[in-house]
Design an enzyme around this catalytic site. Structure first.
Site, PDB file in Angstrom:
ATOM      1  N   CYS A 190       0.973  -1.021  -0.233  1.00 56.02           N
ATOM      2  CA  CYS A 190      -0.089   0.040   0.057  1.00 56.02           C
ATOM      3  C   CYS A 190       0.703   1.063   0.464  1.00 56.02           C
ATOM      4  O   CYS A 190       2.048   1.039   0.788  1.00 56.02           O
ATOM      5  CB  CYS A 190      -0.691  -0.261   1.393  1.00 56.02           C
ATOM      6  SG  CYS A 190      -1.949   1.450   1.549  1.00 56.02           S
ATOM      7  N   CYS A 235       0.459   2.895   3.769  1.00 56.68           N
ATOM      8  CA  CYS A 235       0.808   2.294   4.904  1.00 56.68           C
ATOM      9  C   CYS A 235       1.848   1.130   4.292  1.00 56.68           C
ATOM     10  O   CYS A 235       2.629   1.389   6.166  1.00 56.68           O
ATOM     11  CB  CYS A 235      -0.059   1.934   5.523  1.00 56.68           C
ATOM     12  SG  CYS A 235      -0.877   1.149   5.352  1.00 56.68           S
ATOM     13  N   CYS A 283      -7.648  -0.570   1.453  1.00 53.63           N
ATOM     14  CA  CYS A 283      -6.461  -1.686   2.435  1.00 53.63           C
ATOM     15  C   CYS A 283      -7.036  -2.137   3.759  1.00 53.63           C
ATOM     16  O   CYS A 283      -7.152  -1.274   4.217  1.00 53.63           O
ATOM     17  CB  CYS A 283      -5.073  -1.007   2.225  1.00 53.63           C
ATOM     18  SG  CYS A 283      -3.757  -0.980   3.929  1.00 53.63           S
ATOM     19  N   CYS A 333      -4.942   0.639   6.436  1.00 57.80           N
ATOM     20  CA  CYS A 333      -5.470   1.630   6.591  1.00 57.80           C
ATOM     21  C   CYS A 333      -6.878   2.526   5.835  1.00 57.80           C
ATOM     22  O   CYS A 333      -7.464   3.554   5.572  1.00 57.80           O
ATOM     23  CB  CYS A 333      -4.416   2.681   5.797  1.00 57.80           C
ATOM     24  SG  CYS A 333      -3.912   2.308   4.808  1.00 57.80           S
ATOM     25  N   CYS A 360      -8.012  -5.750  -9.809  1.00 62.30           N
ATOM     26  CA  CYS A 360      -8.189  -4.421 -10.902  1.00 62.30           C
ATOM     27  C   CYS A 360      -7.603  -3.007  -9.564  1.00 62.30           C
ATOM     28  O   CYS A 360      -8.323  -2.412  -9.633  1.00 62.30           O
ATOM     29  CB  CYS A 360      -8.779  -4.427 -11.747  1.00 62.30           C
ATOM     30  SG  CYS A 360      -8.321  -2.735 -13.466  1.00 62.30           S
TER      31      CYS A 360
END
Length: 160
Positions: free
Chosen positions: A76, A79, A125, A128, A148
């Site tokens: 991510c 984070c 995510c 976060c 995607c």
């Protein structure tokens, strides 16, 4: 003639109603990483903020990781949470990096997304709550899924 006007009016009202749906409200307290919008704006570029925090989408074929072939882990951008392994990446032809599964149970959340009259599944995510992209049921075996994902929502950690 009168019937055509009524039908046109009905289609207009239906389309306006479906576009007026509100953005999903996230329960920020359920995430491990919690920041104010000002803190996110300081950390992220304008495009990163638009995609990760406002659920935007980058232009197709514009992202860094569309044709990426290195081995490692996609994390991510907001984070650093491990999200996808390069081993599960495949060429979907859609213009966004695509994966057939995520890294582990701590990687992503799948959230219903009915904005704009579409019935899709948003991928966030899990650490976060940042928007990553969407998941569709037209991917390859073994899962049949296509995650995607916006390149701008990712960083990459190369294998040694």
């Amino acid at each position: 003639m009168k019937i055509n006007r009524i039908i046109t009016l009905l289609f207009f009202l239906i389309s306006v109603g479906s576009c007026a749906q509100e953005k999903n409200t996230k329960n920020e307290t359920s995430y491990q990483v919690i920041k104010t919008e000002e803190e996110w704006k300081e950390q992220l570029t304008e495009l990163e903020y638009e995609v990760l925090r406002e659920e935007g989408t980058e232009r197709a074929f514009s992202g860094k990781y569309v044709d990426w072939k290195k081995k490692g882990t996609f994390v991510c951008k907001a984070c650093g949470n491990p999200l996808f392994s390069s081993e599960t990446k495949f060429k979907s032809g859609t213009g966004w990096p695509s994966f057939y599964t995520y890294k582990n149970d701590n990687s992503v959340l799948e959230v219903p997304d009915n904005k704009y009259g579409w019935n899709r599944v948003e991928v966030e995510c899990k650490k976060c709550g940042s928007h990553l992209g969407h998941v569709f049921e037209d991917g390859p075996k073994p899962t049949g899924l296509r995650y995607c994902i916006n390149s701008v929502s990712l960083d990459f950690v190369e294998e040694d």
